[in-house]
Design an enzyme around this catalytic site. Structure first.
Site, short mmCIF file in Angstrom:
data_model
loop_
_atom_site.label_atom_id
_atom_site.label_comp_id
_atom_site.label_asym_id
_atom_site.label_seq_id
_atom_site.Cartn_x
_atom_site.Cartn_y
_atom_site.Cartn_z
N CYS A 1 0.86 -1.16 0.00
CA CYS A 1 0.00 0.00 0.00
C CYS A 1 0.91 1.23 0.00
CB CYS A 1 -0.88 -0.06 1.25
SG CYS A 1 -2.01 1.29 1.39
N ASP B 1 7.63 1.23 -40.85
CA ASP B 1 8.63 0.70 -41.74
C ASP B 1 7.86 -0.09 -42.80
OD1 ASP B 1 11.21 -0.55 -42.46
OD2 ASP B 1 10.29 -2.30 -41.56
N1 LIG Z 1 21.80 -7.04 -46.54
C1 LIG Z 1 21.36 -6.58 -47.74
N2 LIG Z 1 21.37 -7.39 -48.80
C2 LIG Z 1 20.93 -6.95 -49.99
N3 LIG Z 1 20.44 -5.72 -50.20
C3 LIG Z 1 20.41 -4.86 -49.20
C4 LIG Z 1 20.86 -5.26 -47.89
N4 LIG Z 1 20.70 -4.22 -47.06
C5 LIG Z 1 20.16 -3.24 -47.80
N5 LIG Z 1 19.99 -3.60 -49.08
C6 LIG Z 1 19.47 -2.78 -50.17
O1 LIG Z 1 19.18 -1.50 -49.67
C7 LIG Z 1 17.79 -1.20 -49.80
C8 LIG Z 1 17.33 -0.49 -48.56
O2 LIG Z 1 17.44 -1.36 -47.47
P1 LIG Z 1 16.69 -1.11 -46.11
O3 LIG Z 1 16.96 -2.27 -45.25
O4 LIG Z 1 17.03 0.25 -45.61
O5 LIG Z 1 15.20 -0.99 -46.54
P2 LIG Z 1 14.11 -2.03 -46.99
O6 LIG Z 1 14.29 -3.31 -46.31
O7 LIG Z 1 14.03 -2.06 -48.46
O8 LIG Z 1 12.80 -1.30 -46.52
P3 LIG Z 1 12.34 -0.82 -45.07
O9 LIG Z 1 13.20 0.34 -44.71
O10 LIG Z 1 10.95 -0.42 -45.30
O11 LIG Z 1 12.49 -1.99 -44.16
C9 LIG Z 1 17.11 -2.53 -50.02
O12 LIG Z 1 15.96 -2.40 -50.80
C10 LIG Z 1 18.18 -3.33 -50.74
O13 LIG Z 1 18.16 -3.03 -52.11
ZN LIG Z 2 -4.49 1.20 2.32
#
Ligand SMILES: Nc1ncnc2c1ncn2[C@@H]1O[C@H](COP(=O)(O)OP(=O)(O)OP(=O)(O)O)[C@@H](O)[C@H]1O
Ligand SMILES: [Zn+2]
Length: 747
Positions: free
Chosen positions: A61, A442
């Site tokens: 309390c 996102d």
């Molecule tokens: N690990 C990875 N392998 C391959 N491509 C990548 C990788 N990380 C980023 N990218 C490239 O960069 C772009 C942006 O990546 P990011 O992770 O920022 O966004 P997303 O996954 O497309 O979208 P959100 O931001 O909505 O999650 C992707 O669309 C991709 O083309």
């Molecule tokens: Zn009390």
């Protein structure tokens, strides 16, 4: 080789690349702006200090909290105190070995403090058996006193019965009241002791006895109701079974106590049984009801490689799985632990009420004193009458109903949310939910499935496509990013052996790079290649065409030129559109913040009915965008990726999607949604509204009843036992009202 550690059920996006950079160092909480206040869940421990936790059974309390604060303030070396009245746990940050001093000090208050292991998962609070017969005896005696009084018997008999009643049930109240008075605190026990003693002194024996009995009875009922709120959460924990069928070293299956099992052991679960530990399926196929974790009761398909969670129910077939953590570190245990910690964090409403109570009680006490003294002295009033009125006022002076109403309501709401798969890390976030003006989302994995399909592949300047395929497959295999995984899925059937990758590194939100067969390659987005001046007009043209169609493009380049283009399309989740519509109905504006290209982002925004869309954002860009929205009003951010972490931390409320199975999300998000269902967002906001409504009802109820009795008393119509009834009735009403949130389904 692949590095996937998570099934498709747990969202892949948050799993780090094997060689990924540190996670964003910004912790949630620390970077929060003004609204809502940072949660107090994690007590910071400055260097040279340590943290001790104590279980104090008598501390349930707010009046005890005030006492403890005062007492412990005199001990040097104590930096911070945190009270969790629902769990009856006191956390102290201190320097030096002063645990014993603390326990000692607490014992002078008539309370017992048991040291708890630091950060131990919550344990069952010992059940104290309440003995009811003294109270029953006291009630009988009080009744006799009443009868003796009414039948005009000698006062002596009424007095004797009343004293017997008070001794039978009121000694502990007197003791607690005396301790608090000695420390200059006016708690309910002190008020009641003064009221009862005063009533006896002016010869109102039956009334004195009745007040004591009713008060004790109401306290008992109040304690039982609070236990219900506590146990609702504990009940969640009990969902994981005590025992599990484990393969022993000799290969024989045997039943063992789940608590003794270590990660790595092989467990078998039959249809209809509950999963005992978190783990990964190694054999069999089945469907599992994951409602205890995600709140979603539609069964989920599970086969080899999928993650299973402790507490969930295996339905169709037999499964074997390898445990990935001990029972006390399961996702379920983390959820329960997180909710318990959230309960310790005081919501703004609670702080306000605590401040109010600190003024209210002394004020009414002063009013009572004035009532007792002034009219008889100045207006020649009847001493007896006015003292009686003053005593009634003392009973009303207790702010218990008001003070208890907020934590009960918030704890009930937090527990109900956890049962629905929404883990809220403090009452502050729950209160802020209804104020949300903007929600940034996102794209990949949040609005879309996060499982894009490869639609187009183009090779440039390529002499040997097979070799390039092999390079891209090997490089993409090192990443859990949806873009990389889409490439792996599409190309894996080529069957070429993977190449070794060295110097692997990930550029969050841009791409990945590594050295294969002595040459450096980069897989990533268009911008990255443009910045390195590797793109050209032909490639830009191809990409523009694909992006117009709503596709996302990822490029492979070596140090000199772009070698290949991979276009992919993701599909929007079924529930996205309706969830966004519900959010709009609740008055929340929505915006997509994505790393993807602007065209694709716009396409998805239109398909989901989202207000605004911003593409081509790096993690820093997402953070800046969120900061800009925060300046306009309370802003939430929903995400699941590493590229979202800084923005999630900056938002007033950071929501992590698909948190089950990803420990960091459960620990760092302000609100963790256990699965990928966007409908949980409007559900959270509705719960926030409902919780707020109940809080207001309770305040109105508690204060309204007091006000009525204040007027009745001053008009000479209030009696003491009526006041006790009203006061305790108010407490019970607000508790019951708060507990209603437990029953109601969120959604
Ligand atoms: N690990 C990875 N392998 C391959 N491509 C990548 C990788 N990380 C980023 N990218 C490239 O960069 C772009 C942006 O990546 P990011 O992770 O920022 O966004 P997303 O996954 O497309 O979208 P959100 O931001 O909505 O999650 C992707 O669309 C991709 O083309
Ligand atoms: Zn009390």
């Amino acid at each position: 080789m692949h590095y996937r550690t998570h099934s498709s059920a747990a969202h892949p996006h948050l799993a780090t690349d094997t060689a990924s950079p540190k996670r964003a160092t910004c912790c949630s909480g620390a970077c929060h702006g003004t609204a809502p206040e940072a949660p107090e869940t994690r007590l910071a421990v400055p260097p040279g200090h340590s943290r001790s936790r104590f279980y104090i059974a008598a501390m349930d309390c707010p009046v005890e909290e005030a006492l403890l604060r005062k007492k412990l303030a005199s001990i040097s070396g104590i930096a911070t105190l945190q009270f969790n009245l629902m769990q009856r746990v006191l956390t102290v940050v201190h320097n030096g070995e002063i645990q014993d001093t603390i326990v000692q000090a607490i014992s002078t208050l008539g309370m017992q403090a048991e040291p708890l292991p630091d950060d131990a998962p919550a344990q069952e609070s010992p059940v104290v058996k309440t003995v009811w017969w003294p109270l029953a005896g006291a009630a009988l005696m009080a009744l006799l006193a009443e009868v003796a009084h009414w039948t005009g018997q000698r006062t002596l008999l009424a007095a004797a019965c009343a004293i017997a009643a008070i001794v039978l049930c009121g000694l502990s109240t007197y003791k607690k009241g005396w301790i608090s008075l000695r420390h200059g605190e006016l708690n309910i026990n002190a008020l009641m002791s003064i009221a009862v003693t005063g009533a006896a002194l002016i010869g109102q024996w039956p009334e004195a006895a009745m007040v004591m009995v009713l008060f004790t009875l109401a306290e008992r009922i109040e304690a039982l109701s609070l236990d219900r709120a506590r146990h609702a959460l504990r009940a969640l924990m009990q969902l994981s079974p005590e025992t599990a069928t484990v393969q022993g070293e000799d290969g024989i299956w045997q039943t063992r106590d789940a608590k003794t099992l270590e990660a790595g052991c092989l467990i078998r679960v039959r249809p209809g049984e509950r999963i005992a530990l978190d783990g990964v399926v190694t054999a069999g196929q089945s469907t599992i009801n994951q409602a205890p974790i995600t709140g979603e009761s539609l069964p989920v398909e599970k086969s080899i490689g999928d993650t299973v969670f402790a507490g969930t129910i295996n339905q169709a077939g037999e499964l074997e799985y390898r445990a990935s953590s001990r029972a006390d570190h399961s996702t379920l245990a983390r959820i329960v632990h997180a909710v318990e910690q959230a309960q310790g964090a005081r919501a703004p409403m609670q702080r306000f009420i605590d401040r109010f109570a600190r003024v209210y009680t002394p004020l009414i006490f002063a009013l009572a004193l004035a009532t007792a003294l002034l009219p008889p002295l100045l207006l020649d009033g009847n001493w007896h009458d006015w003292i009686y009125k003053a005593l009634v006022l003392l009973v009303i002076a207790c702010p218990c109903a008001l003070v208890i109403s907020t934590p009960v309501t918030i704890v009930s709401a937090l527990t109900a949310a956890a049962r629905a798969g929404i883990l809220i890390k403090g009452g502050a976030f729950l209160e802020a939910g209804r104020k949300l003006k903007w929600l940034a989302l996102d794209k990949t994995g949040t609005l879309t499935h996060g499982r894009p399909e490869l639609t187009d592949t183009l090779f440039f300047n390529a002499h040997d496509e097979t070799a390039i395929r092999q390079v891209v497959l090997s490089l993409a295999g090192r990443s859990d990013h949806p873009a990389s995984r889409a490439i792996v899925r599409a190309l894996a059937h080529d069957g070429a052996p993977a190449l070794g990758v060295s110097d692997f590194s990930a550029l969050p939100g841009q791409g990945i790079s590594g050295t294969l067969a002595g040459k450096n390659y980069t897989l990533g987005q268009h911008r990255l290649m443009q910045a390195r001046e590797l793109s050209n007009a032909t490639i830009d043209g191809e990409i523009a065409k694909l992006e117009q169609q709503g596709k996302s493009v990822t490029l492979l380049a070596d140090e000199a030129q772009v070698l290949a283009l991979f276009a992919m399309a993701d599909t929007i989740k079924n529930g996205s559109r309706s969830a966004i519509a519900q959010l709009h109905e609740l008055g929340v504006k929505t915006v997509i913040l994505s790393g993807d290209n602007a065209h694709t982002v716009r396409t998805i925004a239109d398909a989901a009915g989202i207000d605004d869309a911003r593409g081509q954002l790096l993690p820093q860009g997402k953070l800046d965008a969120v900061a800009a929205y925060c300046a306009l009003g309370v802003t939430g951010m929903v995400g699941d990726g590493i590229n979202d972490a800084p923005a999630l931390a900056r938002a007033d409320i950071g929501f992590a999607m698909g948190a089950a199975g990803t420990d960091t999300a459960i620990e760092t998000a302000d609100v963790a949604l256990m699965d990928d269902d966007l409908a949980k967002l409007p559900a959270f906001i509705r719960l926030s509204h409902r919780c707020h409504a109940v809080l207001l009802q309770n305040i109105a109820l508690a204060l309204g009843i007091k006000a009525v009795f204040l007027l009745l008393t001053l008009a000479g119509m209030g009696t003491m036992w009526m006041a006790v009834f009203a006061d305790m009735g108010a407490s019970l009403l607000v508790i019951a009202n708060g507990l209603r949130l437990l029953q109601k389904q969120t959604g």
